[in-house]
Design a protein around this motif. Structure first.
Motif, PDB file in Angstrom:
ATOM      1  N   ARG A 142       0.812  -1.221   0.000  1.00 45.23           N
ATOM      2  CA  ARG A 142       0.000   0.000   0.000  1.00 45.23           C
ATOM      3  C   ARG A 142       0.837   1.259   0.000  1.00 45.23           C
ATOM      4  NH1 ARG A 142      -2.651   0.442   5.357  1.00 45.23           N
ATOM      5  NH2 ARG A 142      -0.970   1.913   5.839  1.00 45.23           N
ATOM      6  N   GLU A 143       1.962   1.263   0.734  1.00 51.49           N
ATOM      7  CA  GLU A 143       2.696   2.497   0.987  1.00 51.49           C
ATOM      8  C   GLU A 143       3.897   2.742   0.081  1.00 51.49           C
ATOM      9  OE1 GLU A 143       1.711   4.917   2.842  1.00 51.49           O
ATOM     10  OE2 GLU A 143      -0.023   3.813   3.600  1.00 51.49           O
ATOM     11  N   VAL A 144       4.574   1.694  -0.388  1.00 48.35           N
ATOM     12  CA  VAL A 144       5.772   1.907  -1.204  1.00 48.35           C
ATOM     13  C   VAL A 144       5.499   2.715  -2.476  1.00 48.35           C
ATOM     14  CG1 VAL A 144       7.398   0.676  -2.706  1.00 48.35           C
ATOM     15  CG2 VAL A 144       7.237   0.078  -0.298  1.00 48.35           C
ATOM     16  N   PRO A 145       4.336   2.565  -3.124  1.00 48.76           N
ATOM     17  CA  PRO A 145       4.079   3.432  -4.281  1.00 48.76           C
ATOM     18  C   PRO A 145       4.090   4.926  -3.949  1.00 48.76           C
ATOM     19  CG  PRO A 145       2.584   1.564  -4.314  1.00 48.76           C
ATOM     20  CD  PRO A 145       3.297   1.522  -2.989  1.00 48.76           C
ATOM     21  N   HIS A 146       3.927   5.277  -2.676  1.00 51.93           N
ATOM     22  CA  HIS A 146       3.928   6.685  -2.256  1.00 51.93           C
ATOM     23  C   HIS A 146       5.295   7.142  -1.746  1.00 51.93           C
ATOM     24  CE1 HIS A 146      -0.391   6.461  -2.658  1.00 51.93           C
ATOM     25  NE2 HIS A 146      -0.426   5.452  -1.797  1.00 51.93           N
ATOM     26  N   GLY A 147       6.269   6.239  -1.702  1.00 47.22           N
ATOM     27  CA  GLY A 147       7.602   6.575  -1.220  1.00 47.22           C
ATOM     28  C   GLY A 147       8.227   5.417  -0.475  1.00 47.22           C
ATOM     29  N   LEU A 148       9.540   5.279  -0.567  1.00 47.11           N
ATOM     30  CA  LEU A 148      10.228   4.169   0.083  1.00 47.11           C
ATOM     31  C   LEU A 148      10.080   4.239   1.601  1.00 47.11           C
ATOM     32  CD1 LEU A 148      13.502   3.987  -2.038  1.00 47.11           C
ATOM     33  CD2 LEU A 148      11.314   2.834  -2.395  1.00 47.11           C
ATOM     34  N   LEU A 149      10.265   3.074   2.237  1.00 44.76           N
ATOM     35  CA  LEU A 149      10.138   2.964   3.681  1.00 44.76           C
ATOM     36  C   LEU A 149      11.467   2.532   4.295  1.00 44.76           C
ATOM     37  CD1 LEU A 149       6.732   1.053   3.795  1.00 44.76           C
ATOM     38  CD2 LEU A 149       7.078   3.492   4.234  1.00 44.76           C
ATOM     39  N   VAL A 150      11.639   2.853   5.569  1.00 42.38           N
ATOM     40  CA  VAL A 150      12.806   2.424   6.328  1.00 42.38           C
ATOM     41  C   VAL A 150      12.317   1.518   7.452  1.00 42.38           C
ATOM     42  CG1 VAL A 150      14.745   3.132   7.767  1.00 42.38           C
ATOM     43  CG2 VAL A 150      14.074   4.533   5.810  1.00 42.38           C
ATOM     44  N   LEU A 151      12.875   0.312   7.508  1.00 41.41           N
ATOM     45  CA  LEU A 151      12.558  -0.609   8.594  1.00 41.41           C
ATOM     46  C   LEU A 151      13.581  -0.425   9.700  1.00 41.41           C
ATOM     47  CD1 LEU A 151      10.876  -3.197   9.521  1.00 41.41           C
ATOM     48  CD2 LEU A 151      12.849  -4.491   8.692  1.00 41.41           C
ATOM     49  N   LYS A 152      13.098  -0.238  10.942  1.00 41.24           N
ATOM     50  CA  LYS A 152      13.981  -0.097  12.099  1.00 41.24           C
ATOM     51  C   LYS A 152      13.572  -1.091  13.177  1.00 41.24           C
ATOM     52  CE  LYS A 152      14.449   4.950  11.538  1.00 41.24           C
ATOM     53  NZ  LYS A 152      14.311   6.256  12.235  1.00 41.24           N
ATOM     54  N   PRO A 153      14.529  -1.640  13.919  1.00 42.78           N
ATOM     55  CA  PRO A 153      14.154  -2.444  15.091  1.00 42.78           C
ATOM     56  C   PRO A 153      13.369  -1.578  16.070  1.00 42.78           C
ATOM     57  CG  PRO A 153      16.487  -2.702  14.581  1.00 42.78           C
ATOM     58  CD  PRO A 153      15.988  -1.563  13.753  1.00 42.78           C
TER      59      PRO A 153
END
Length: 310
Positions: A142-153
């Motif tokens: 749903r969200e990646v088409p609106h911009g990349l994401l950063v996964l954090k612990p």
């Protein structure tokens, strides 16, 4: 006759090891005439033989005048719950604890931090925290088409475990993240070199700020980023935002991480309740440990003045 709890005149510094920051704090309190003791939080016990119900090494049943929490080691859910319970108990007994268990809980859990920041109107990147790989995949689609994401612990620090999420194929297995996926919108910024800012707040005041500059987009000092002084018109904006973030989370002292996007917008990434200050100290004239000690001693005895150094 009920035995009364004895309050000592010693400041307790809690840390896993006597690192540079602990040594600086002990010297700073010493200059003010305040004696300190040091031990890991794991070494403090609940013990109902004592009137306070707390047993602290070297205090023989007494309570400290105040507590500075420098670090808490990792452990099982049960161990961490017990250690935070000790901090809650000390606060209940009237001992000033910096930072409080409540503030530490809010900062260690990044999802709670971002919730509180957003609720207080402090600008922060869009953030999501879900459980399970199925929910994570749905979110990423749903969200990646609106911009990349950063996964954090969720409970991580010093830039460890951070990864860029471009698609569901970048998501780690659930056992790598304890089945919790904390994802934050990547803030696009100029680079390389890439830069963000760490602002140190203590007792409602700005002690100092630094830029963190790195060739890669992860800009933690522990990962090799270089500290640099912050000059120019950005300083008052960073200070205002850092103070708002610290107030929103309820910290006595904190390191606030702020990033500036390509459009010039400033966003708070994290609030650190147990920040190191070695990098910051290298670029600011104020002595961070001295300021923390002065603020704590003033709280315990408002009329205390700093003694000249020997």
């Amino acid at each position: 006759m009920v035995e009364q709890t004895v309050i000592s005149d010693k400041i307790l510094i809690l840390s896993d090891k006597p690192d540079r920051q602990v040594r600086q704090l002990r010297r700073a309190f010493g200059k003010l005439g305040a004696e300190t003791i040091f031990c890991p939080l794991a070494d403090i016990a609940f013990d109902t033989r004592y009137p306070s119900g707390i047993a602290i090494p070297m205090l023989d049943g007494a309570l400290p005048a105040g507590v500075i929490v420098r670090s808490i080691s990792g452990g099982s859910f049960e161990a961490i719950t017990r250690r935070l319970g000790i901090l809650h108990a000390l606060t209940r007994l009237g001992v000033p604890v910096w930072n409080s268990a409540k503030a530490i809980e809010r900062c260690v859990d990044k999802s709670t931090t971002t919730f509180l920041l957003a609720a207080a109107g402090v600008p922060t990147p869009e953030t999501f925290a879900v459980e399970g790989p199925a929910n994570a995949r749905t979110l990423v689609k749903r969200e990646v088409p609106h911009g990349l994401l950063v996964l954090k612990p969720l409970f991580g620090s010093q830039g460890r475990g951070i990864r860029l999420i471009r698609s569901i194929d970048d998501l780690p297995d659930p056992d790598e993240v304890d089945n919790v996926y904390y994802l934050q919108r990547l803030v696009l910024r100029a680079g390389p070199p890439y830069r963000d800012y760490r602002i140190f707040v203590s007792n409602g005041e700005i002690l100092g700020m630094m830029g963190r500059c790195a060739d890669g987009w992860i800009t933690n000092i522990a990962r090799g980023a270089k500290a640099e002084p912050v000059v120019g018109p950005l300083r008052p904006k960073l200070a205002e935002l850092a103070l708002a973030a610290a107030a929103a989370v309820g910290t006595d002292f904190a390191g606030i991480d702020i990033v500036q996007g390509c459009e010039g917008n400033l966003l708070v990434l994290e609030v650190n309740s147990m920040p190191a200050w070695t990098g910051l100290q290298s670029v600011v004239p104020v002595r961070v440990a001295d300021c923390i000690a002065q603020a704590m001693v003033a709280l315990l005895s408002p009329d205390v003045k700093e003694r000249p150094a020997a």
